[in-house]
Design a protein around this motif. Structure first.
Motif, mmCIF file in Angstrom:
data_model
loop_
_atom_site.group_PDB
_atom_site.id
_atom_site.type_symbol
_atom_site.label_atom_id
_atom_site.label_comp_id
_atom_site.label_asym_id
_atom_site.label_seq_id
_atom_site.Cartn_x
_atom_site.Cartn_y
_atom_site.Cartn_z
ATOM 1 N N SER A 292 0.934 -0.828 0.029
ATOM 2 C CA SER A 292 -0.002 -0.184 -0.221
ATOM 3 C C SER A 292 0.648 1.050 -0.148
ATOM 4 O O SER A 292 2.158 1.314 0.084
ATOM 5 C CB SER A 292 -1.263 -0.345 1.121
ATOM 6 N N GLN A 293 0.253 2.236 -0.434
ATOM 7 C CA GLN A 293 1.227 3.737 -0.261
ATOM 8 C C GLN A 293 1.319 4.072 1.347
ATOM 9 O O GLN A 293 2.765 4.523 1.465
ATOM 10 C CB GLN A 293 0.178 5.030 -0.366
ATOM 11 N N GLN A 294 0.558 3.412 2.712
ATOM 12 C CA GLN A 294 1.005 3.452 3.498
ATOM 13 C C GLN A 294 2.233 3.097 4.011
ATOM 14 O O GLN A 294 2.686 3.519 5.192
ATOM 15 C CB GLN A 294 -0.177 3.504 4.272
ATOM 16 N N SER A 295 2.231 2.129 3.315
ATOM 17 C CA SER A 295 3.728 0.820 3.531
ATOM 18 C C SER A 295 4.812 1.609 3.272
ATOM 19 O O SER A 295 5.828 2.104 3.856
ATOM 20 C CB SER A 295 3.457 -0.393 3.408
ATOM 21 N N ASP B 269 7.237 3.188 5.465
ATOM 22 C CA ASP B 269 9.130 2.801 5.249
ATOM 23 C C ASP B 269 9.772 3.732 5.493
ATOM 24 O O ASP B 269 11.283 4.220 6.143
ATOM 25 C CB ASP B 269 8.822 1.287 4.177
ATOM 26 N N ILE B 270 9.324 5.231 4.809
ATOM 27 C CA ILE B 270 10.061 6.282 4.231
ATOM 28 C C ILE B 270 10.492 6.951 5.364
ATOM 29 O O ILE B 270 11.426 7.884 5.030
ATOM 30 C CB ILE B 270 9.988 6.644 2.735
ATOM 31 N N GLY B 271 9.136 7.049 6.028
ATOM 32 C CA GLY B 271 9.117 8.176 6.958
ATOM 33 C C GLY B 271 9.104 9.570 6.491
ATOM 34 O O GLY B 271 8.888 10.115 7.364
ATOM 35 N N PHE B 272 7.836 9.040 5.206
ATOM 36 C CA PHE B 272 7.272 10.464 4.647
ATOM 37 C C PHE B 272 5.265 10.606 5.173
ATOM 38 O O PHE B 272 5.362 9.689 5.838
ATOM 39 C CB PHE B 272 7.754 10.749 3.447
ATOM 40 N N SER B 273 4.848 11.519 4.756
ATOM 41 C CA SER B 273 3.119 11.611 5.446
ATOM 42 C C SER B 273 2.963 10.951 3.974
ATOM 43 O O SER B 273 3.674 10.632 2.785
ATOM 44 C CB SER B 273 3.176 12.645 5.512
ATOM 45 N N LEU B 274 2.121 9.946 4.238
ATOM 46 C CA LEU B 274 0.842 9.942 2.692
ATOM 47 C C LEU B 274 0.711 10.615 1.867
ATOM 48 O O LEU B 274 0.483 10.385 0.531
ATOM 49 C CB LEU B 274 -0.680 9.232 3.456
ATOM 50 N N GLU C 168 14.797 10.823 -3.317
ATOM 51 C CA GLU C 168 14.278 9.868 -1.878
ATOM 52 C C GLU C 168 13.461 9.159 -2.739
ATOM 53 O O GLU C 168 13.465 7.694 -1.988
ATOM 54 C CB GLU C 168 14.175 10.583 -0.358
ATOM 55 N N LEU C 169 12.169 9.410 -2.927
ATOM 56 C CA LEU C 169 10.831 8.214 -3.768
ATOM 57 C C LEU C 169 11.458 7.586 -4.735
ATOM 58 O O LEU C 169 11.515 6.705 -4.651
ATOM 59 C CB LEU C 169 10.196 8.990 -3.772
#
Length: 64
Positions: free
Chosen positions: A27-30, A34-39, A58-59
Motif C-alpha cells: 500500500s501507499q501507507q506502507s 517505511d520511508i518516513g514520509f507522510s501519506l 528519496e522516493l
C-alpha cells in the motif's frame, strides 16, 4: 538554481503509480511508513503533484 519542488512528468505517472507494488509495498501507507514520509507526500508524488526536491529524490531512489 535548483527548483524547490519537482513532480513526476505526466507520461511517467502510470509507471510511478505501479512502482510501490513492484518494490514490495502492498500500500501507499506502507511505503510512507517505511520511508518516513507522510501519506499525503507519497500520494502527491504518485499522482504527479509537486513535492519537495529532497522528497522527490528519496522516493525516486526507493522506487527505482
Amino acid at each position: 538554481m535548483m527548483a524547490r519542488s519537482l513532480r513526476v512528468a505526466p507520461e511517467y505517472i502510470e509507471k510511478v503509480k505501479s512502482a510501490p507494488q513492484f518494490n514490495g509495498y502492498p500500500s501507499q501507507q506502507s511505503l510512507a511508513t517505511d520511508i518516513g514520509f507522510s501519506l499525503s507526500t507519497v500520494k502527491s508524488f504518485l499522482t504527479g503533484k509537486p513535492v519537495d526536491y529532497l522528497n522527490f529524490v528519496e522516493l525516486s531512489k526507493k522506487l527505482g
